[in-house]
Design a protein around this motif. Structure first.
Motif, PDB file in Angstrom:
ATOM      1  N   PRO A   4      41.904  81.561  33.357  1.00 54.18           N
ATOM      2  CA  PRO A   4      40.599  80.878  33.432  1.00 54.18           C
ATOM      3  C   PRO A   4      40.705  79.411  33.826  1.00 54.18           C
ATOM      4  N   VAL A   5      41.744  78.723  33.343  1.00 58.42           N
ATOM      5  CA  VAL A   5      41.923  77.326  33.714  1.00 58.42           C
ATOM      6  C   VAL A   5      42.231  77.214  35.208  1.00 58.42           C
ATOM      7  N   VAL A   7      41.367  79.314  37.547  1.00 55.87           N
ATOM      8  CA  VAL A   7      40.158  79.653  38.300  1.00 55.87           C
ATOM      9  C   VAL A   7      39.221  78.446  38.391  1.00 55.87           C
ATOM     10  N   LEU A   8      39.028  77.767  37.257  1.00 56.13           N
ATOM     11  CA  LEU A   8      38.166  76.577  37.266  1.00 56.13           C
ATOM     12  C   LEU A   8      38.785  75.456  38.092  1.00 56.13           C
ATOM     13  N   ALA A  11      38.007  76.258  41.589  1.00 59.20           N
ATOM     14  CA  ALA A  11      36.587  76.018  41.878  1.00 59.20           C
ATOM     15  C   ALA A  11      36.315  74.532  42.063  1.00 59.20           C
ATOM     16  N   PHE A  12      36.862  73.710  41.174  1.00 56.75           N
ATOM     17  CA  PHE A  12      36.685  72.259  41.306  1.00 56.75           C
ATOM     18  C   PHE A  12      37.321  71.753  42.603  1.00 56.75           C
ATOM     19  N   VAL A  35      29.911  74.484  33.545  1.00 56.66           N
ATOM     20  CA  VAL A  35      31.287  74.006  33.357  1.00 56.66           C
ATOM     21  C   VAL A  35      31.518  73.640  31.901  1.00 56.66           C
ATOM     22  N   ALA A  38      31.746  76.846  29.816  1.00 62.05           N
ATOM     23  CA  ALA A  38      32.972  77.584  30.116  1.00 62.05           C
ATOM     24  C   ALA A  38      34.190  76.907  29.498  1.00 62.05           C
ATOM     25  N   LEU A  39      34.273  75.599  29.630  1.00 64.90           N
ATOM     26  CA  LEU A  39      35.418  74.870  29.070  1.00 64.90           C
ATOM     27  C   LEU A  39      35.423  74.940  27.545  1.00 64.90           C
ATOM     28  N   TRP A 113      33.443  66.030  40.976  1.00 66.04           N
ATOM     29  CA  TRP A 113      34.313  67.197  41.065  1.00 66.04           C
ATOM     30  C   TRP A 113      35.771  66.803  41.109  1.00 66.04           C
ATOM     31  N   ILE A 120      40.736  68.804  34.094  1.00 63.75           N
ATOM     32  CA  ILE A 120      41.139  70.136  33.654  1.00 63.75           C
ATOM     33  C   ILE A 120      42.626  70.384  33.847  1.00 63.75           C
TER      34      ILE A 120
END
Length: 339
Positions: A4-5, A7-8, A11-12, A35, A38-39, A113, A120
């Protein structure tokens, strides 16, 4: 949690490369709310064997509460009245600390972003998923920067006071008030880093703490002195990389500050964080706690590389992305903080 990290982070990265030079927080409201949620969920449901999680769960269950600050303990006591679920406890504090950072980014960084990309890759993992109290304090430090730069002493002191209730190391926010926010004194801060390496490598600066005539300091020294002698490698790749980034931004600070009025203050704090780590390297606990709290500014500062020199914007964004990717890979494969 790697997936998940990652993936984010991806995305960023995409949003950073396709976005305009500046982003307005209001126009990004719904993506930022997603965001944030999700975080917070990622942090709340982190692996059970992740560092520090066991200590916080034990505290939630009623053990070791005396070692936690009053602000943190008070909110936990309130939560206990409504739930017995440890995941709710972890979620609430993650939601609080992450919200503070996202709000601060929207306040002082037009490169939203890019800042989330850097955030992250390192401090989300280090603070929000591990050092929960320090995470709240570091988020408040960014807000203190906002008030300091605008010379709002009342709100600055209130922000400091709240941060202190969550982590006593927030005391180091107070001296920031005396930094000049208009003039860079860039060669002084470059010299400060160089001098720190000279002194830190020859004199036991950290040992001088034990002679301060303050009972609280003496008690902390008693706790930390067991780590004396287990020195940090001040020439490791991450530290030298931060030195290079800081010196680079200092050299181009006049140009960068045209685009972001907070740049001068942020780069000074960053330089101090590097010098502190070197000077107190013989006592790792103190060195890391102080330097990492100051280093939170890099989530806003590193994206400013895109303002530094002439050249293709894509290449400058690529430089920021490579730094973020390096942090992420370090946390996954070297430090093994992310599991």
């Amino acid at each position: 949690m790697v997936l998940p990290v990652s993936v984010l982070f991806s995305a960023f990265s995409i949003l950073f490369f396709v976005s305009k030079r500046e982003q307005r927080a209001k126009s990004q409201l719904f993506p930022l709310l997603f965001v944030w949620l999700a975080l917070a969920l990622i942090a709340a449901f982190r692996p059970e064997d992740m560092a520090d999680r066991g200590s916080y769960v034990a505290f939630w269950q009623g053990w070791g509460g005396e070692r936690f600050e009053i602000g943190f303990a008070t909110i936990a006591d309130v939560l206990r009245r409504f739930t017995v679920n440890e995941y709710c406890f972890l979620f609430v504090f993650a939601a609080l600390s992450i919200a503070l950072k996202i709000m601060a980014i929207c306040r002082i960084s037009p490169l939203i972003w890019a800042s989330l990309l850097i955030y992250i890759s390192n401090f989300f993992i280090l603070h929000d998923m591990i050092q929960m109290r320090a995470s709240v304090a570091s988020g408040l430090l960014l807000h203190a920067v906002y008030y300091l730069n605008n010379r709002d002493s009342k709100r600055f002191l209130i922000t400091f006071g709240i941060a202190f209730l969550f982590h006593y190391s927030s005391l180091i926010i107070l001296p920031l008030w005396f930094l000049n926010t208009k003039r860079s004194y860039k060669y002084f801060y470059i010299g400060l880093i160089a001098l720190a390496y000279v002194i830190g490598g020859t004199l036991p600066v950290a040992s001088l703490i034990q002679y301060l005539p303050l009972e609280g300091v003496q008690n902390l020294w008693t706790i930390y002195e067991s780590s004396v002698g287990n020195e940090i490698n001040i020439f490791n790749a991450t530290q030298l990389g931060r030195v290079a980034i800081c010196v680079f931004l200092l050299l181009f600070i006049e140009r960068v500050s045209v685009y972001n009025k907070y740049a001068i203050l942020l780069v000074k704090i960053y330089a101090i964080s590097i010098a502190v780590l070197v000077l107190f390297s013989s006592v790792p606990v103190i060195a890391f706690r102080v330097s990492e709290l100051y280093q939170i500014v890099e989530i806003v500062l590193i994206p400013m590389i895109t303002y530094s020199i002439d050249g293709k914007i894509f290449l400058k964004r690529m430089a920021v992305w490579i730094i973020g990717l390096s942090f992420l890979l370090m946390n996954i494969y070297y430090s093994e903080l992310l599991k």
